[in-house]
Design a protein around this motif. Structure first.
Motif, mmCIF file in Angstrom:
data_model
loop_
_atom_site.group_PDB
_atom_site.id
_atom_site.type_symbol
_atom_site.label_atom_id
_atom_site.label_comp_id
_atom_site.label_asym_id
_atom_site.label_seq_id
_atom_site.Cartn_x
_atom_site.Cartn_y
_atom_site.Cartn_z
ATOM 1 N N ARG A 414 -4.150 22.659 -6.652
ATOM 2 C CA ARG A 414 -4.103 23.476 -7.576
ATOM 3 C C ARG A 414 -4.798 23.373 -8.883
ATOM 4 O O ARG A 414 -4.571 22.039 -9.285
ATOM 5 C CB ARG A 414 -2.546 23.475 -8.042
ATOM 6 C CG ARG A 414 -1.995 24.676 -8.990
ATOM 7 C CD ARG A 414 -0.508 24.898 -9.166
ATOM 8 N NE ARG A 414 0.092 23.902 -9.868
ATOM 9 C CZ ARG A 414 1.019 24.122 -10.910
ATOM 10 N NH1 ARG A 414 1.326 25.394 -11.250
ATOM 11 N NH2 ARG A 414 1.663 23.014 -11.524
ATOM 12 N N SER A 498 -3.705 28.774 -10.823
ATOM 13 C CA SER A 498 -2.673 28.879 -11.864
ATOM 14 C C SER A 498 -3.263 29.823 -13.008
ATOM 15 O O SER A 498 -4.448 29.908 -13.053
ATOM 16 C CB SER A 498 -2.244 27.526 -12.755
ATOM 17 O OG SER A 498 -1.540 26.668 -11.762
ATOM 18 N N LEU A 534 -1.773 32.677 -8.453
ATOM 19 C CA LEU A 534 -0.648 32.584 -9.030
ATOM 20 C C LEU A 534 -0.031 33.447 -9.922
ATOM 21 O O LEU A 534 -0.749 33.055 -11.001
ATOM 22 C CB LEU A 534 -0.144 31.077 -9.300
ATOM 23 C CG LEU A 534 1.226 30.467 -10.123
ATOM 24 C CD1 LEU A 534 2.466 31.140 -9.467
ATOM 25 C CD2 LEU A 534 1.313 29.034 -10.288
ATOM 26 N N GLU A 536 2.315 34.285 -12.863
ATOM 27 C CA GLU A 536 3.088 33.396 -13.467
ATOM 28 C C GLU A 536 4.212 34.165 -14.721
ATOM 29 O O GLU A 536 5.324 33.988 -14.646
ATOM 30 C CB GLU A 536 2.851 32.037 -14.115
ATOM 31 C CG GLU A 536 2.126 31.136 -12.983
ATOM 32 C CD GLU A 536 1.402 29.990 -13.921
ATOM 33 O OE1 GLU A 536 2.016 29.027 -13.965
ATOM 34 O OE2 GLU A 536 0.286 30.083 -14.016
ATOM 35 N N GLY A 572 5.592 32.892 -9.683
ATOM 36 C CA GLY A 572 5.965 31.873 -10.592
ATOM 37 C C GLY A 572 7.230 32.449 -11.173
ATOM 38 O O GLY A 572 7.457 33.270 -12.000
ATOM 39 N N TYR A 573 8.393 31.616 -10.911
ATOM 40 C CA TYR A 573 9.599 31.707 -11.593
ATOM 41 C C TYR A 573 9.806 30.830 -13.140
ATOM 42 O O TYR A 573 10.461 31.298 -13.874
ATOM 43 C CB TYR A 573 10.961 31.261 -10.734
ATOM 44 C CG TYR A 573 10.930 31.989 -9.406
ATOM 45 C CD1 TYR A 573 12.038 32.685 -9.333
ATOM 46 C CD2 TYR A 573 10.191 31.801 -8.422
ATOM 47 C CE1 TYR A 573 12.390 33.469 -8.031
ATOM 48 C CE2 TYR A 573 10.327 32.475 -7.357
ATOM 49 C CZ TYR A 573 11.376 33.369 -7.141
ATOM 50 O OH TYR A 573 11.724 34.063 -5.898
ATOM 51 N N SER A 574 9.253 29.986 -13.213
ATOM 52 C CA SER A 574 9.280 28.975 -14.285
ATOM 53 C C SER A 574 8.627 29.552 -15.652
ATOM 54 O O SER A 574 9.514 29.908 -16.716
ATOM 55 C CB SER A 574 8.666 27.919 -14.225
ATOM 56 O OG SER A 574 9.099 27.030 -12.775
ATOM 57 N N ASP A 575 7.474 29.988 -15.610
ATOM 58 C CA ASP A 575 6.830 30.585 -16.900
ATOM 59 C C ASP A 575 7.315 32.125 -17.083
ATOM 60 O O ASP A 575 7.401 32.059 -18.047
ATOM 61 C CB ASP A 575 5.089 30.479 -16.607
ATOM 62 C CG ASP A 575 4.800 29.126 -16.821
ATOM 63 O OD1 ASP A 575 4.698 28.652 -17.989
ATOM 64 O OD2 ASP A 575 4.513 28.425 -16.004
ATOM 65 N N GLY A 612 7.132 29.903 -6.243
ATOM 66 C CA GLY A 612 7.458 28.651 -6.889
ATOM 67 C C GLY A 612 8.625 28.223 -7.653
ATOM 68 O O GLY A 612 8.775 28.600 -8.834
ATOM 69 N N ARG A 619 14.765 28.470 -13.204
ATOM 70 C CA ARG A 619 13.557 28.379 -12.742
ATOM 71 C C ARG A 619 13.459 28.627 -10.973
ATOM 72 O O ARG A 619 12.751 28.417 -10.343
ATOM 73 C CB ARG A 619 13.104 26.956 -12.776
ATOM 74 C CG ARG A 619 12.703 26.497 -14.173
ATOM 75 C CD ARG A 619 12.068 25.108 -14.140
ATOM 76 N NE ARG A 619 10.669 25.206 -13.681
ATOM 77 C CZ ARG A 619 10.549 24.351 -12.234
ATOM 78 N NH1 ARG A 619 11.552 23.636 -11.867
ATOM 79 N NH2 ARG A 619 9.314 24.669 -11.881
#
Length: 909
Positions: A414, A498, A534, A536, A572-575, A612, A619
């Motif tokens: 990554r 990313s 990805l 995000e 992406g769940y986090s960002d 992710g 998250r």
């Protein structure tokens, strides 16, 4: 297709009594160990702190423990932090041991409607009319891959994990009715383990390295995950596999050693180390199984013929014993063993663990050759003795080898798209092309990159010196190319990009990989590594389908994807959560997944989504199987990858029964979700969901990004500043040196709110979104009934609300120097929390959070008993540090409170 199931009576259902009994015993033993080793006064200090923190105040706020901790010396602060953190860890063990029993009984309970195992899922589908041929086709298409990743906020040392594992094992023995003398013996052994734990350092004196992360994760893989995978393949083969064989539908993946996005410690060397370490584990297991088969298959040609292929294989054995000349199976297995040992020497520079002598035979060049030799043995046994002579061990060995190869877990690479842009800019400049890549617009970039992929001429010259970043990137890709040559294509899971936002972001790594031979340019470009963009942020998730369409419209995409094209997209769940809040993030991911699936189907390409997820609700956390079943119809397609991060690896896979249950449940959920018929929700419900997500987004942004005082509030009312300076995880907490929330990594963002007991990323924005969108309780109930994912969203949000403790959070608010702004912001958060709680209860008609899940409610309550005193101690230590006390012992004490709170709450990042 056999479908035999063990549905025997599970016995008595456990109650909360089992959990409390376990927790009380372990707590008593720790108190006993402290008194034994440090004296009664020391044990009394710990007991007083725990008791004081658990007292309820008349107004419902958190009790103040200033009087208890104000005069605490730094040495005693370390002592107390260690003790409270140890109590927190032991409470988890007590709950886990009872929980494993509870889960085992729940899984075996007759009449359970949701299939929790792949065998149960097959049985349900057969009952619905699925034929064996249809199921075999479904199995062949399945690709279920949990991907282990490092955790920037991982706090536990391997030595502590070892102690916890042994304590868990001993506690599990006490579930049985034991004679008094044996029970007393186990109690004494528990005391010793806890005493040793008490004398073991909890914290790391230096920041953990990538090598440490690889070793820690592989310890769990070796002791629990790999045995669970082996058991599952053995059972699946016997119970649902046609002719006793299963497709390699379950595999494992990893980012450890390959995820270099913002991580200066990940490079080509860590990539090689990770794969060599993994290879050693799996090759040793293969060799051990081959040794067992050698012992069993002393079949003589004096009594039965064998196949010509087996005789030819046996004839290649070097220096066969005269005593084995009529035992061709043993001779063949000797050759297989020696070639495995040679593979180990080549890949890891060590012979396999069971090798008694060195060998000069040629190593296998590819795992397929190893499997082919095993199949020669199977075929000869079948033809000259029948199916029942083969045995499950040999078939399972083949199935695991097909799933794990010589690499055990596929390793993803990554990197951030920004790094690709800078690297290509330098390559074009040094090649004398006159191209200033960073100055080009998107259309010009894409046109240039497509041109580069249309021929075989490289950009890189061995006679040109490059900058540090470019040199490191090229060296890492060179290492990946060598690994593919050594281990086979399966060793690299995907190249994850990313910050993907455009078509050029997908094309850039292809051009870079072309420089090392992992992509071949020309009229019909080919690739030996999958590219996985990805998406995000909320905007990237919305824009993802357009980017996918642009990519799939390129003729070169079809030759790169191959004959049976499947494009992987990571979500992406986090960002997205940090960008737009909990509801908007979940909606964005679900909506993006549906749109991506539609676009891929329209273009005639299969889709594999890579989720992710982290451990926390904010998250994407929560039960993996339930998350899969809540995915929009048509998005799973038998294929799914999802990350399992740091702290959750030990929780979900820390022992073999738990690992097996979670892996089996995940496979079952993927099969069921793939076979589910798609249906469009009611347009009114769809519109309400869209309105809620958009309103929630604006409500979240209004607080986090539009309020100019919020950034300072976050840095002062949570321990983020101290977390950044602690030896937690190997990755920097922020992508840059700034304090901007945009630049902060999502995991420490979530971790900090958890430490301060706000749990804000798991619920903030929901209530204000409901209000802004003007949605009634009835409309929300329609949403819960019309969207599977919305039901899961509410369930996970309710857990986050229950785990928060606004009374303790208010104490953290008091750390802010700007009292007026801090109070104003906290009041807004408190109002949102109270409203979210009321709305969540109104939707399901509850009277208290988690009152429909009493066991989970008790779990949260028990966690509070162990975590609350740690929060109070942390508050005291943070106040001292921010007042100028830079004592080293104080820093270590803060680190211990961080470790204890994280352990107690578990899903903190």
């Amino acid at each position: 297709m056999p479908l035999s199931l063990d549905l025997s009576s599970p016995g008595d259902r456990p109650t909360s009594r089992h959990v409390r009994q376990n927790a009380n015993l372990l707590s008593d033993l720790l108190n006993e160990a402290i008194a034994y080793l440090d004296g009664e006064d020391a044990a009394k200090l710990v007991a007083t702190a725990r008791s004081a923190a658990s007292q309820e105040t008349p107004d419902g706020e958190a009790p103040r423990l200033d009087h208890l901790f104000a005069d605490l010396s730094s040495d005693k602060a370390i002592f107390l932090a260690r003790a409270l953190a140890s109590h927190s860890m032991l409470a988890n063990i007590g709950e886990d041991v009872a929980g494993r029993r509870r889960h085992a009984e729940a899984d075996a309970k007759p009449g359970d409607e949701r299939p929790r195992t792949l065998v149960d899922a097959v049985k349900a589908l057969v009952a619905e009319g699925k034929s064996p041929a249809e199921l075999t086709k479904a199995f062949a298409a399945m690709n279920v891959v949990p991907v282990l990743t490092a955790h920037p906020t991982e706090v536990r040392r391997r030595s502590m994990v070892d102690r916890e594992t042994e304590i868990s094992r001993l506690m599990a023995l006490r579930r049985h009715h034991l004679p008094p003398d044996l029970d007393a013996d186990i109690r004494e052994r528990l005391f010793r383990e806890i005493a040793l734990m008490w004398r073991t350092r909890l914290y790391r004196p230096e920041r953990i390295t990538v090598k440490d992360e690889i070793r820690n994760a592989l310890s769990i893989v070796r002791t629990s995950i790999l045995p669970a995978v082996i058991d599952l393949y053995a059972d699946w083969s016997q119970q649902i596999g046609q002719h006793g064989q299963m497709a390699p539908l379950l595999k494992m993946g990893s980012w450890l050693g390959g995820d270099r996005d913002g991580h200066p410690g990940v490079n080509g060397d860590t990539l090689k180390l990770a794969l060599a370490s993994q290879a050693r584990v799996i090759l040793d297991w293969y060799a051990g199984e081959v040794r067992k088969l050698w012992s069993n298959l002393a079949v003589s040609t004096a009594y039965t013929p064998v196949s010509e292929e087996l005789l030819a294989l046996a004839g290649q054995t070097r220096d066969p014993s005269v005593h084995r000349l009529d035992e061709p199976y043993r001779l063949a297995l000797e050759l297989i063993f020696d070639r495995l040992s040679a593979v180990s020497q080549k890949l890891t520079n060590q012979w396999v663990a069971f090798a008694t002598s060195r060998t000069d035979v040629e190593p296998y060049t590819h795992p397929d050759a190893f499997v082919a030799d095993l199949k020669i043995v199977i075929d000869s046994l079948e033809r000259n003795g029948g199916e029942r002579l083969v045995g499950s061990a040999l078939r399972t060995l083949v199935e695991v080898a097909q799933a794990c190869g010589f690499h055990l877990m596929s390793l993803d690479l990554r990197q951030n798209a920004d790094v690709h842009e800078r690297t290509l800019h330098e390559l074009f400049q040094r090649a004398g092309t006159g191209v200033k890549y960073l100055d080009l617009d998107e259309e010009a970039r894409s046109k240039l990159l497509i041109s580069e992929l249309s021929h075989q001429r490289p950009l890189v010259s061995p006679f040109t010196a490059y900058g540090e970043e470019t040199t490191r990137e090229l060296a890492t890709m060179e290492a990946a190319a060598q690994m593919v040559r050594d281990y086979g294509h399966g060793c690299i899971g995907a190249y994850v990009i990313s910050k993907s936002a455009t078509l050029s972001d997908i094309l850039e790594p292809l051009v870079l990989l072309k420089q090392v031979g992992l992509v071949w340019g020309g009229a019909a470009p080919r690739a030996s590594v999958k590219i996985s963009p990805l998406f995000e942020t909320i905007g990237d998730l919305e824009n993802g389908p357009r980017v996918l369409r642009q990519w799939l419209e390129l003729p070169l995409s079809r030759t790169i994807l191959g004959d049976r094209p499947v494009q992987e997209i990571m979500l992406g769940y986090s960002d997205s959560n940090k960008d737009g809040g909990y509801v908007a993030s979940r909606r964005g991911v679900a909506r993006g997944a549906s749109a991506l699936a539609f676009e891929a189907e329209r273009m005639g390409v299969g889709l594999q989504l890579f989720h992710g997820r982290g451990g926390s609700v904010g998250r994407g956390g929560g039960p993996a199987a339930e998350a899969v079943l809540a995915q929009p119809a048509g998005t799973v397609q038998g294929r799914i990858r999802m990350t399992e991060q740091g702290e959750m690896i030990a929780r979900r896979f820390g022992d073999q029964p738990t690992a097996r249950r979670n892996l089996d449940g995940l496979a079952a959920a993927v099969l069921m979700a793939s076979e589910r018929e798609a249906h469009r929700p009611d347009p009114k419900v769809e519109a309400a969901m869209t309105a809620l997500a958009e309103a929630s987004f604006h409500g979240f942004r209004a607080l986090v990004y539009d309020d100019p005082a919020f950034e300072d509030f976050f840095w002062s009312a949570t321990p983020i500043g101290e977390i950044v300076g602690l030896n937690i995880g190997s990755r920097p907490a922020s992508r840059t040196a700034s304090r901007k929330i945009e630049d902060l990594r999502a995991i420490p963002w979530v971790f900090s709110w958890s430490q301060a007991r706000f749990m804000l990323p798991g619920w903030y924005g929901f209530a204000s979104g409901v209000e802004r969108a003007g949605l009634s309780t009835g409309q929300l109930q329609d949403l819960a009934g019309g969207f599977d994912f919305f039901g899961a969203l509410l369930s996970n949000m309710e857990l986050a609300l229950a785990q928060s403790h606004m009374g303790i959070a208010a104490r953290y608010k008091d750390l802010s120097p700007n009292k007026a702004d801090a109070q104003r912001i906290f009041d807004a958060i408190q109002r949102e929390h109270d409203s979210a709680r009321q709305i969540a209860l109104a939707i399901r008609g509850g009277s208290a959070l988690l009152d429909n899940q009493p066991e989970l409610a008790e779990s949260v309550a028990l966690a509070g008993l162990s975590v609350d005193p740690l929060n109070h101690l942390q508050l005291e230590l943070l106040a001292r540090r921010r007042a100028g006390d830079q004592d080293e012992n104080g820093r270590l004490a803060i680190q211990l409170t961080v470790a204890g709170i994280a352990a107690g709450l578990r899903n903190t990042g």
